[in-house]
Design an enzyme around this catalytic site. Structure first.
Site, PDB file in Angstrom:
ATOM      1  N   LYS A 145     -25.276 -20.533   3.173  1.00 32.21           N
ATOM      2  CA  LYS A 145     -25.504 -21.174   1.874  1.00 32.21           C
ATOM      3  C   LYS A 145     -25.216 -20.211   0.742  1.00 32.21           C
ATOM      4  CE  LYS A 145     -29.811 -21.950   3.194  1.00 32.21           C
ATOM      5  NZ  LYS A 145     -31.047 -22.557   3.700  1.00 32.21           N
ATOM      6  N   LYS A 181     -29.713  -7.360   5.826  1.00 30.52           N
ATOM      7  CA  LYS A 181     -29.946  -7.549   4.389  1.00 30.52           C
ATOM      8  C   LYS A 181     -30.040  -6.211   3.660  1.00 30.52           C
ATOM      9  CE  LYS A 181     -32.151 -12.046   4.880  1.00 30.52           C
ATOM     10  NZ  LYS A 181     -33.441 -12.720   5.059  1.00 30.52           N
ATOM     11  N   LYS A 219     -21.052 -16.115  10.132  1.00 25.89           N
ATOM     12  CA  LYS A 219     -21.704 -17.419  10.048  1.00 25.89           C
ATOM     13  C   LYS A 219     -21.455 -18.105   8.698  1.00 25.89           C
ATOM     14  CE  LYS A 219     -26.136 -19.034   9.930  1.00 25.89           C
ATOM     15  NZ  LYS A 219     -27.554 -18.897   9.794  1.00 25.89           N
TER      16      LYS A 219
END
Ligand code: TRP
Length: 333
Positions: A201, A115, A198
């Site tokens: 969302k 992140k 991956k």
């Protein structure tokens, strides 16, 4: 004998994808029968990555997520479904546990590093760093035996075990050490356009993810556009490195049908990718349309949804307060 405890959390940070569904949610109904389950909507965790949005918007996401849980089969008469921020014990234990967590080990969390890397030009929140400690508080408050998670959360869960053991070593057996239940055969659903990463969302490229609430048309388009390969003749075969696209679609189909990948390879032997995608689409729509029908039914009934959260929080407080009291007593004595 009382039932073992299972705890899991999901961020209300966006609509759920079929990745979330195949990975975890489709097993929840099975868990509900065996364990006392706590399903936590982790809105405090969501604050770490949410751009500044109005409260209204986070509220809506919470209700969307709750309605989706319900439509995937989570039953509030069997399980405890609650909102993390409604149970102050979580933040309280988070602070206490941060005294038992080390800078070095938190710095090694790959999600944190990832992140930080994504947002190279912006300052880094402290909450992003201490994210796994809040997870530890979530889990340890309920004397949890089992935590079902995706592979991406495994490292966090291992750290939770480390923190709990460290605390126990000093103060006696206060916390149950949770065991990880890894999602189905390590099933990890990948992005449709880029099957090396991956499905998420929060992917900026919407074509990468199929959401449970996508329209039929957009599901069809996304699936037909999904990356395959140029094998000639086409070959529906699981080979993660050389055929990541087809492998990913096979994993999705296997997870939705419960059929083994090796059996699917035989079933689709010599078929075109187009045909294979059409078969996957049929199954996918069957599953998704059923979920959507009940989703819209639940989502309309806001009073019902708030009632569930209120009752869930009352229950969660009763359970978590026991552990927090024990912890506070032992620290103060
Ligand atoms: N961090 C998890 C995720 O993003 C969500 C979560 C919060 C969680 N608390 C948890 C998962 C406790 C398992 C247990 O997927």
């Amino acid at each position: 004998m009382s039932k073992s405890i299972l705890f899991t959390g999901v961020q209300p940070s966006g609509f759920l994808t079929i990745g979330n569904y195949c990975g975890t949610i489709n097993r929840w109904t099975e868990f509900q029968k065996k364990y006392l389950c706590f399903f936590c909507i982790s809105d405090l965790h969501a604050l770490t990555i949410l751009p500044k949005k109005s409260k209204e918007s986070l509220n809506n996401r919470i209700l969307d997520t709750l309605a989706l849980y319900l439509s995937c089969g989570v039953d509030p008469s069997k399980s405890i479904i609650f909102l993390q921020s409604n149970v102050y014990q979580h933040t309280q234990l988070h602070w206490i546990l941060s005294n038992f967590s080390y800078f070095g080990e938190l710095s090694r969390m790959t999600q944190f590093k990832y992140k930080v890397n994504l947002n190279q030009n912006s300052p880094i929140n402290l909450s992003l760093f201490s994210y796994p400690i809040l997870m530890a508080a979530d889990i340890l408050l309920y004397q949890t035996n089992f935590v079902p998670v995706g592979l991406d959360q495994k490292q966090h869960l291992e750290l939770v075990g480390t923190i709990a053991r460290r605390f126990n070593k000093r103060y006696g057996n206060i916390f149950t050490i949770p065991s990880i239940i890894l999602n189905n055969v390590g099933f990890k659903i990948m992005a449709l356009q880029n099957p090396m990463k991956k499905m998420s969302k929060s992917d900026n490229n919407l074509n990468n993810s199929i959401f449970l609430l996508d329209s039929i048309d957009s599901i069809r388009i996304k699936l037909y556009k999904s990356l395959t390969d140029s094998s000639n003749p086409p070959e529906v075969k699981y080979d993660q490195y050389n055929k990541p696209g087809i492998s990913n679609l096979l994993v999705i189909l296997s997870s939705l049908t419960g059929k083994k990948i090796s059996d699917l390879e035989i079933e689709f032997n010599k078929c075109t990718y187009q045909y294979f995608k059409k078969s996957l689409l049929d199954i996918l729509l069957e599953v998704i349309l059923k979920i959507q029908k009940s989703y819209f039914f639940f989502r309309k009934d806001i009073h019902y949804l708030y009632d569930i959260l209120r009752l869930g929080a009352e229950n969660a407080r009763i359970h978590s307060e026991k552990t927090l009291c024990q912890v506070q007593n032992i620290l103060n004595s």
